[in-house]
Design a protein around this motif. Structure first.
Motif, mmCIF file in Angstrom:
data_model
loop_
_atom_site.group_PDB
_atom_site.id
_atom_site.type_symbol
_atom_site.label_atom_id
_atom_site.label_comp_id
_atom_site.label_asym_id
_atom_site.label_seq_id
_atom_site.Cartn_x
_atom_site.Cartn_y
_atom_site.Cartn_z
ATOM 1 N N UNK A 77 -9.573 -6.665 6.476
ATOM 2 C CA UNK A 77 -10.263 -6.037 5.840
ATOM 3 C C UNK A 77 -9.679 -4.817 5.215
ATOM 4 N N UNK A 78 -9.193 -4.617 6.266
ATOM 5 C CA UNK A 78 -8.645 -2.583 7.050
ATOM 6 C C UNK A 78 -7.333 -2.522 5.952
ATOM 7 N N UNK B 178 -7.894 -2.994 2.147
ATOM 8 C CA UNK B 178 -8.934 -1.492 2.058
ATOM 9 C C UNK B 178 -7.246 -0.710 2.548
ATOM 10 N N UNK C 256 -5.362 -1.298 -1.114
ATOM 11 C CA UNK C 256 -6.126 -0.716 -2.371
ATOM 12 C C UNK C 256 -5.594 0.963 -2.503
ATOM 13 N N UNK C 257 -6.388 1.309 -1.390
ATOM 14 C CA UNK C 257 -5.500 3.087 -1.073
ATOM 15 C C UNK C 257 -4.437 3.365 -1.414
ATOM 16 N N UNK D 171 -3.541 2.878 -4.776
ATOM 17 C CA UNK D 171 -3.662 3.716 -5.973
ATOM 18 C C UNK D 171 -3.203 5.388 -5.817
ATOM 19 N N UNK D 172 -2.986 5.423 -4.810
ATOM 20 C CA UNK D 172 -2.256 7.028 -4.244
ATOM 21 C C UNK D 172 -0.578 6.775 -4.474
ATOM 22 N N UNK E 179 -1.456 7.065 -8.902
ATOM 23 C CA UNK E 179 -1.634 8.340 -9.335
ATOM 24 C C UNK E 179 -1.092 9.266 -8.445
#
Lengths: 445, 236
Positions: A34-35, A38, A41-42, A45-46, A49
């Motif tokens: 899970x970590x 995530x 995912x982070x 996006x980082x 963007x």
């Protein structure tokens, strides 16, 4: 698909284990996955963007770091590699036969030449007579005999001009004048390193010819025999012929009185793709080794070249290692600044329950992204631009035309090392920031 | 201390928190006792430096007390490890910070999504819950906006959506209206009141009396001690 895979992975683990400790382990693995998800995912996006300018700058720095890692070493190695290549292509061939150390020439040369001619891998060969001697210029204008004569010493090399041209393309090394023809019994090609014009240095004991040009007559002395000869051309190829005086084999043979046709060396060019070691072994098996020394071009390299090769290789590795450390520090600084400026948000994420592994993994992934982009761009520039350009326009060093050596395997190995360094250099600063007190990070204190 | 027995969501016993400043020690919370029943909307007020935010950080497991017990939903959280605290915060608590505390690279929806993903929900389940949460606070049309594209009030509401998305037992709000104008502050407080009416336990730090008066109970701190404890609900 990814979620299904994760669930399957977890279920397989869960059902193959039994007991509560295995259950705890299974739960830990699930949490870890899970970590990682995530973190991905982070990170995605980082990076997506973040400011284009900042991303470009980081990728540019990574690219330069990668090129520094590969190119500096590549030029150092390439400098010697080109000398080695030059020695092979313009002098020794892939295999060279020379006299045994206690003999002044190769005994039974005609039969050895026959063996060489019949080698299935042989492309071209060139037998040479080599004898030391002196060449004297402007001796007719000499008035004051208390002054030193205009003399240079060198190795006189008698060649079959046709065979030599086929083997080493000697004519391509001409910087002045013309190549010898089989009729030029009174002409020589003078090595540029015997002329002050091309080697303008003063050193005790170094004798160089002055004021001689193509078309001038010089007097050569070998084994007490002298002969007047025309300078037909000047050769300069950053190789062994630069220190030599080249003439027809028949002329030199007469001057040294070698009537048995025993030569001093035979350069052999073999067919492309053939292993020189196979040819060497074939020659030794044929008994050539009894009367001559058989060496591959690498073995025959002059000692100074071998020493420089070893030194530059060592320097290259040292610079490469320093480059890797510099690369790691660069990534460390980039990630640390990135993490420090985002310390508050890292604190917030921890505050709302995001675990440290997810946050750290997101930074590791970002570092890998920057490193991969830098490496990809670096490789594109390296193989798309630098290697072809330097191959076409070698760097002009005094004793060789430097090329850029960047073997694909070695380059990928360095890219791999850079990535491994990136993982650590990305993880450590992220860990340092993530480890900080959550509340202090949120409140910026 | 049993949850079944006393129905308290939060039970604080003898809580002391001090900070070292060089040689001297500044005691911010002094032997404080407090209990918050389930479903209560509690506001903590007091002057600057009275210890109200420090109390919230202890209750919210963002900081550790020097001594005393904090029991939340029947669990003694005073001695949880860092990892256990993180897990507890993820599953039981929700936070609304004064400065919204949204992650700037993530859209409003993604900001709400991350605690849900951390809980192990699939992306589709998490998205469904996050959208529901955003809809609940009236920002269904701002899902894909980055925080920089939202007003202060909208950002604070995203922060509330993030706090409630995973159905926490308690929401902690630290001066949630401090950076907002009156109209926006009113709407944010209405959002809290609405959540509270649905049974949500809320602990809010505020220095604005007009907002604390709207909560069930107001605890006033001074020098790290409770100097008044007014229960509005009982009055009503």
């Amino acid at each position: 698909m990814h979620e299904i895979f994760e669930k399957k992975l977890f279920l397989v683990y869960y059902f193959t284990m039994s007991g509560s400790s295995h259950l705890v382990k299974g739960k830990r693995i699930k949490n870890f996955i899970i970590s990682l998800n995530l973190g991905t995912f982070l990170a995605y996006r980082q990076v997506k963007r973040s400011s284009i300018g900042t991303t470009t700058l980081i990728v540019f720095v990574m690219m330069l770091t990668f090129l520094n890692l590969v190119v500096v070493r590549g030029v150092l190695v390439g400098l010697i590699q080109s000398s080695t290549d030059l020695y092979r292509e313009k002098y020794s061939g892939e295999v060279i036969i020379s006299n045994l150390s206690k003999k002044s020439y190769i005994e039974n040369s005609p039969s050895i030449i026959e063996i060489v001619k019949n080698l299935p891998w042989m492309e071209n060969y060139s037998p040479r007579y080599v004898e030391s001697g002196k060449v004297e210029g402007t001796y007719k204008e000499r008035i004051d005999y208390t002054e030193d004569a205009n003399i240079a010493g060198g190795a006189f090399t008698g060649v079959n001009v046709t065979l030599e041209e086929a083997t080493t393309e000697l004519s391509t090394m001409l910087v002045e004048g013309e190549y010898l023809t089989p009729e030029d019994t009174d002409s020589i090609l003078l090595g540029a390193n015997l002329m002050k014009k091309y080697l303008p240095i003063e050193a005790p004991g170094l004798l160089l010819l002055e004021n001689v040009e193509v078309g001038d007559v010089v007097r050569i002395s070998i084994n007490g025999n002298t002969k007047e000869m025309f300078i037909k051309g000047i050769i300069k190829g950053k190789g062994a012929f630069d220190d030599r005086v080249v003439m027809l084999d028949s002329t030199l043979r007469t001057l040294i009185g070698r009537n048995d046709y025993n030569v001093d060396e035979i350069a052999i060019q073999i067919k492309p793709g053939t292993d020189p070691e196979i040819v060497k072994q074939a020659l030794l098996t044929s008994g050539v080794g009894e009367t001559a020394r058989v060496q591959t071009s690498d073995e025959a390299l002059p000692k100074f070249l071998k020493d420089i090769q070893a030194t530059f290789g060592m320097l290259g590795n040292a610079i490469g290692s320093i480059g890797l450390v510099v690369a790691s520090i660069t990534i460390f600084i980039v990630v640390y600044i990135n993490a420090i400026t985002r310390r508050k948000f890292i604190g917030i994420m921890k505050g709302i329950g995001i675990d440290a592994v997810a946050i750290e993994f997101s930074y590791i992934l970002q570092s890998i992204f920057y490193a991969l982009m830098g490496v990809a761009l670096g490789m594109a520039i390296l193989y798309g631009l630098m290697v072809p350009y330097i191959d076409a326009n070698p760097i002009n060093f005094p004793f060789s035309d430097g090329i850029l050596v960047a073997e694909v395997g070695g380059t990928f190995m360095r890219a791999g090392l850079l990535l491994i360094a990136t993982i650590f250099a990305g993880y450590i600063p992220a860990r340092l920031v993530v480890k900080q007190n959550t509340l202090d990070a949120i409140l910026g204190r | 201390m049993d949850k079944e027995k006393n129905n308290n969501m939060i039970q604080v016993v003898g809580l002391t928190k001090s900070f070292k400043s060089g040689e001297s020690e500044l005691v911010v919370l002094k032997d404080l006792n407090l209990s918050v029943p389930k479903g209560q909307f509690l506001s903590i007020t007091g002057r600057s430096g009275s210890g109200k935010s420090t109390l919230l950080y202890q209750l919210g497991l963002l900081d550790k007390p020097n001594s005393g017990e904090i029991i939340i939903d029947g669990v003694d959280v005073s001695n949880l490890s860092k990892e256990e605290s993180t897990k507890f915060r993820l599953n039981k608590l929700g936070y609304v910070f004064q400065d919204y505390a949204l992650i700037p690279e993530l859209t409003a929806l993604e900001n709400v999504l991350i605690p849900l993903l951390m809980q192990g929900l699939s992306k589709s389940e998490a998205k469904e819950k996050a959208v529901a949460s955003m809809t609940k606070i009236g920002l269904a049309d701002k899902l894909n906006n980055l925080p920089s594209q939202l007003s202060g009030g909208q950002q604070q509401r995203v922060s509330i959506a993030r706090a409630i998305a995973h159905d926490p037992e308690i929401i902690f709000a630290d001066e949630p209206t401090a950076n907002l104008d009156t109209e926006t502050s009113d709407s944010v407080l209405q959002a809290f009141i609405s959540l509270n009416k649905q049974g949500q336990t809320i602990v809010m730090v505020t220095h604005e009396k007009e907002y604390s008066d709207l909560t069930d109970r107001v605890v006033q701190l001074s020098d790290g001690k409770i100097i008044s404890d007014i229960n509005h609900k009982n009055k009503k």
